[in-house]
Design a protein around this motif. Structure first.
Motif, PDB file in Angstrom:
ATOM      1  N   GLU A  18      61.160 -18.339 -38.649  1.00  0.00           N
ATOM      2  CA  GLU A  18      60.024 -17.813 -39.400  1.00  0.00           C
ATOM      3  C   GLU A  18      59.808 -18.666 -40.634  1.00  0.00           C
ATOM      4  O   GLU A  18      60.746 -18.894 -41.391  1.00  0.00           O
ATOM      5  N   GLY A  19      58.587 -19.147 -40.824  1.00  0.00           N
ATOM      6  CA  GLY A  19      58.266 -19.916 -42.020  1.00  0.00           C
ATOM      7  C   GLY A  19      58.009 -21.381 -41.718  1.00  0.00           C
ATOM      8  O   GLY A  19      57.466 -21.729 -40.682  1.00  0.00           O
ATOM      9  N   SER A  20      58.457 -22.234 -42.632  1.00  0.00           N
ATOM     10  CA  SER A  20      58.166 -23.664 -42.577  1.00  0.00           C
ATOM     11  C   SER A  20      59.389 -24.456 -42.136  1.00  0.00           C
ATOM     12  O   SER A  20      60.446 -24.387 -42.764  1.00  0.00           O
ATOM     13  N   LEU A  21      59.230 -25.218 -41.064  1.00  0.00           N
ATOM     14  CA  LEU A  21      60.305 -26.076 -40.567  1.00  0.00           C
ATOM     15  C   LEU A  21      60.114 -27.461 -41.177  1.00  0.00           C
ATOM     16  O   LEU A  21      59.475 -28.344 -40.604  1.00  0.00           O
ATOM     17  N   SER A  22      60.639 -27.612 -42.398  1.00  0.00           N
ATOM     18  CA  SER A  22      60.487 -28.864 -43.133  1.00  0.00           C
ATOM     19  C   SER A  22      61.611 -29.008 -44.149  1.00  0.00           C
ATOM     20  O   SER A  22      62.326 -28.044 -44.441  1.00  0.00           O
ATOM     21  N   GLY A  23      61.755 -30.221 -44.659  1.00  0.00           N
ATOM     22  CA  GLY A  23      62.720 -30.488 -45.718  1.00  0.00           C
ATOM     23  C   GLY A  23      64.142 -30.080 -45.351  1.00  0.00           C
ATOM     24  O   GLY A  23      64.604 -30.329 -44.235  1.00  0.00           O
ATOM     25  N   PRO A  24      64.836 -29.419 -46.282  1.00  0.00           N
ATOM     26  CA  PRO A  24      66.234 -29.051 -46.046  1.00  0.00           C
ATOM     27  C   PRO A  24      66.413 -28.034 -44.927  1.00  0.00           C
ATOM     28  O   PRO A  24      67.498 -27.885 -44.372  1.00  0.00           O
ATOM     29  N   TRP A  25      65.342 -27.365 -44.562  1.00  0.00           N
ATOM     30  CA  TRP A  25      65.432 -26.347 -43.515  1.00  0.00           C
ATOM     31  C   TRP A  25      65.614 -26.975 -42.137  1.00  0.00           C
ATOM     32  O   TRP A  25      66.172 -26.348 -41.240  1.00  0.00           O
ATOM     33  N   VAL A  26      65.173 -28.210 -41.975  1.00  0.00           N
ATOM     34  CA  VAL A  26      65.405 -28.917 -40.719  1.00  0.00           C
ATOM     35  C   VAL A  26      66.905 -29.153 -40.546  1.00  0.00           C
ATOM     36  O   VAL A  26      67.454 -28.932 -39.465  1.00  0.00           O
ATOM     37  N   THR A  27      67.566 -29.560 -41.620  1.00  0.00           N
ATOM     38  CA  THR A  27      69.021 -29.778 -41.581  1.00  0.00           C
ATOM     39  C   THR A  27      69.752 -28.481 -41.280  1.00  0.00           C
ATOM     40  O   THR A  27      70.713 -28.459 -40.504  1.00  0.00           O
ATOM     41  N   GLU A  28      69.291 -27.382 -41.857  1.00  0.00           N
ATOM     42  CA  GLU A  28      69.925 -26.079 -41.609  1.00  0.00           C
ATOM     43  C   GLU A  28      69.750 -25.658 -40.151  1.00  0.00           C
ATOM     44  O   GLU A  28      70.687 -25.170 -39.517  1.00  0.00           O
ATOM     45  N   LEU A  29      68.550 -25.852 -39.600  1.00  0.00           N
ATOM     46  CA  LEU A  29      68.338 -25.525 -38.190  1.00  0.00           C
ATOM     47  C   LEU A  29      69.222 -26.395 -37.305  1.00  0.00           C
ATOM     48  O   LEU A  29      69.789 -25.911 -36.331  1.00  0.00           O
ATOM     49  N   GLU A  30      69.358 -27.659 -37.648  1.00  0.00           N
ATOM     50  CA  GLU A  30      70.217 -28.538 -36.852  1.00  0.00           C
ATOM     51  C   GLU A  30      71.668 -28.055 -36.889  1.00  0.00           C
ATOM     52  O   GLU A  30      72.362 -28.063 -35.874  1.00  0.00           O
ATOM     53  N   ARG A  31      72.135 -27.573 -38.040  1.00  0.00           N
ATOM     54  CA  ARG A  31      73.493 -27.044 -38.156  1.00  0.00           C
ATOM     55  C   ARG A  31      73.674 -25.820 -37.249  1.00  0.00           C
ATOM     56  O   ARG A  31      74.647 -25.727 -36.494  1.00  0.00           O
ATOM     57  N   VAL A  32      72.712 -24.916 -37.278  1.00  0.00           N
ATOM     58  CA  VAL A  32      72.768 -23.724 -36.426  1.00  0.00           C
ATOM     59  C   VAL A  32      72.708 -24.123 -34.957  1.00  0.00           C
ATOM     60  O   VAL A  32      73.439 -23.589 -34.118  1.00  0.00           O
ATOM     61  N   TRP A  33      71.853 -25.093 -34.634  1.00  0.00           N
ATOM     62  CA  TRP A  33      71.719 -25.573 -33.254  1.00  0.00           C
ATOM     63  C   TRP A  33      73.041 -26.143 -32.740  1.00  0.00           C
ATOM     64  O   TRP A  33      73.435 -25.890 -31.609  1.00  0.00           O
ATOM     65  N   GLN A  34      73.739 -26.896 -33.573  1.00  0.00           N
ATOM     66  CA  GLN A  34      75.032 -27.460 -33.170  1.00  0.00           C
ATOM     67  C   GLN A  34      76.027 -26.345 -32.847  1.00  0.00           C
ATOM     68  O   GLN A  34      76.805 -26.467 -31.904  1.00  0.00           O
ATOM     69  N   GLN A  35      75.992 -25.259 -33.603  1.00  0.00           N
ATOM     70  CA  GLN A  35      76.868 -24.118 -33.331  1.00  0.00           C
ATOM     71  C   GLN A  35      76.540 -23.488 -31.985  1.00  0.00           C
ATOM     72  O   GLN A  35      77.437 -23.123 -31.226  1.00  0.00           O
ATOM     73  N   VAL A  36      75.252 -23.366 -31.701  1.00  0.00           N
ATOM     74  CA  VAL A  36      74.822 -22.795 -30.414  1.00  0.00           C
ATOM     75  C   VAL A  36      75.293 -23.685 -29.264  1.00  0.00           C
ATOM     76  O   VAL A  36      75.812 -23.207 -28.265  1.00  0.00           O
ATOM     77  N   LYS A  37      75.121 -24.998 -29.428  1.00  0.00           N
ATOM     78  CA  LYS A  37      75.556 -25.928 -28.371  1.00  0.00           C
ATOM     79  C   LYS A  37      77.063 -25.858 -28.165  1.00  0.00           C
ATOM     80  O   LYS A  37      77.536 -25.873 -27.028  1.00  0.00           O
ATOM     81  N   GLN A  38      77.823 -25.791 -29.247  1.00  0.00           N
ATOM     82  CA  GLN A  38      79.277 -25.733 -29.131  1.00  0.00           C
ATOM     83  C   GLN A  38      79.738 -24.468 -28.433  1.00  0.00           C
ATOM     84  O   GLN A  38      80.796 -24.452 -27.804  1.00  0.00           O
ATOM     85  N   ALA A  39      78.941 -23.409 -28.523  1.00  0.00           N
ATOM     86  CA  ALA A  39      79.283 -22.155 -27.860  1.00  0.00           C
ATOM     87  C   ALA A  39      79.059 -22.250 -26.350  1.00  0.00           C
ATOM     88  O   ALA A  39      79.453 -21.354 -25.604  1.00  0.00           O
ATOM     89  N   GLY A  40      78.406 -23.331 -25.887  1.00  0.00           N
ATOM     90  CA  GLY A  40      78.196 -23.533 -24.457  1.00  0.00           C
ATOM     91  C   GLY A  40      77.107 -22.660 -23.866  1.00  0.00           C
ATOM     92  O   GLY A  40      77.108 -22.380 -22.680  1.00  0.00           O
ATOM     93  N   THR A  41      76.161 -22.247 -24.685  1.00  0.00           N
ATOM     94  CA  THR A  41      75.083 -21.384 -24.214  1.00  0.00           C
ATOM     95  C   THR A  41      74.147 -22.153 -23.296  1.00  0.00           C
ATOM     96  O   THR A  41      73.729 -23.258 -23.607  1.00  0.00           O
ATOM     97  N   PHE A  42      73.797 -21.554 -22.166  1.00  0.00           N
ATOM     98  CA  PHE A  42      72.874 -22.166 -21.222  1.00  0.00           C
ATOM     99  C   PHE A  42      71.449 -21.783 -21.592  1.00  0.00           C
ATOM    100  O   PHE A  42      71.142 -20.613 -21.772  1.00  0.00           O
ATOM    101  N   ALA A  43      70.583 -22.763 -21.733  1.00  0.00           N
ATOM    102  CA  ALA A  43      69.152 -22.594 -22.005  1.00  0.00           C
ATOM    103  C   ALA A  43      68.884 -21.623 -23.152  1.00  0.00           C
ATOM    104  O   ALA A  43      68.246 -20.598 -22.980  1.00  0.00           O
ATOM    105  N   PRO A  44      69.375 -21.944 -24.359  1.00  0.00           N
ATOM    106  CA  PRO A  44      69.077 -21.074 -25.494  1.00  0.00           C
ATOM    107  C   PRO A  44      67.574 -21.027 -25.775  1.00  0.00           C
ATOM    108  O   PRO A  44      66.868 -22.005 -25.560  1.00  0.00           O
ATOM    109  N   VAL A  45      67.111 -19.882 -26.239  1.00  0.00           N
ATOM    110  CA  VAL A  45      65.700 -19.678 -26.527  1.00  0.00           C
ATOM    111  C   VAL A  45      65.450 -19.926 -28.011  1.00  0.00           C
ATOM    112  O   VAL A  45      66.196 -19.427 -28.857  1.00  0.00           O
ATOM    113  N   VAL A  46      64.408 -20.700 -28.305  1.00  0.00           N
ATOM    114  CA  VAL A  46      63.988 -20.947 -29.683  1.00  0.00           C
ATOM    115  C   VAL A  46      62.588 -20.385 -29.825  1.00  0.00           C
ATOM    116  O   VAL A  46      61.638 -20.912 -29.249  1.00  0.00           O
ATOM    117  N   GLU A  47      62.479 -19.299 -30.569  1.00  0.00           N
ATOM    118  CA  GLU A  47      61.195 -18.627 -30.734  1.00  0.00           C
ATOM    119  C   GLU A  47      60.494 -19.149 -31.981  1.00  0.00           C
ATOM    120  O   GLU A  47      61.008 -19.029 -33.089  1.00  0.00           O
TER     121      GLU A  47
END
Length: 103
Positions: A18-47
């Protein structure tokens, strides 16, 4: 500002943005995404239905996430257009890993 809500079960994950995907928030999303990938989730949904702006670096991250198996949910003409460009689903067709919902 970007709000990231992460919902995970043992075999699925959903990231609601929710909101603006820019600046430091891109780095934060990438950090969260790496956690999701490490959990081995198949086809995670990004709304993306509550996204108001996507900067170029945010768009690049979404493209990377899609290539790595994320399902992108887009709503609204601008966000849907960006997702269609990322997935190559132009011309009114939607790639299998993209859902465009209307509310």
């Amino acid at each position: 500002m970007l709000k990231i809500t992460s919902e995970r079960t043992s075999d699925s994950a959903r990231l609601t943005l929710e909101g603006s995907l820019s600046g430091p928030w891109v780095t934060e999303l990438e950090r969260v995404w790496q956690q999701v990938k490490q959990a081995g989730t198949f086809a995670p949904v990004v709304e993306l239905t509550a996204i108001t702006f996507i900067a170029e670096d945010g768009r690049a991250l979404l493209a990377s996430m899609w290539r790595e198996g994320a399902v992108l949910i887009a709503n609204g003409c601008c966000t849907r257009h960006i997702v269609e460009e990322i997935t190559g689903a132009g011309g009114g067709q939607v790639a299998p890993s993209v859902r465009c919902e209307t509310t």
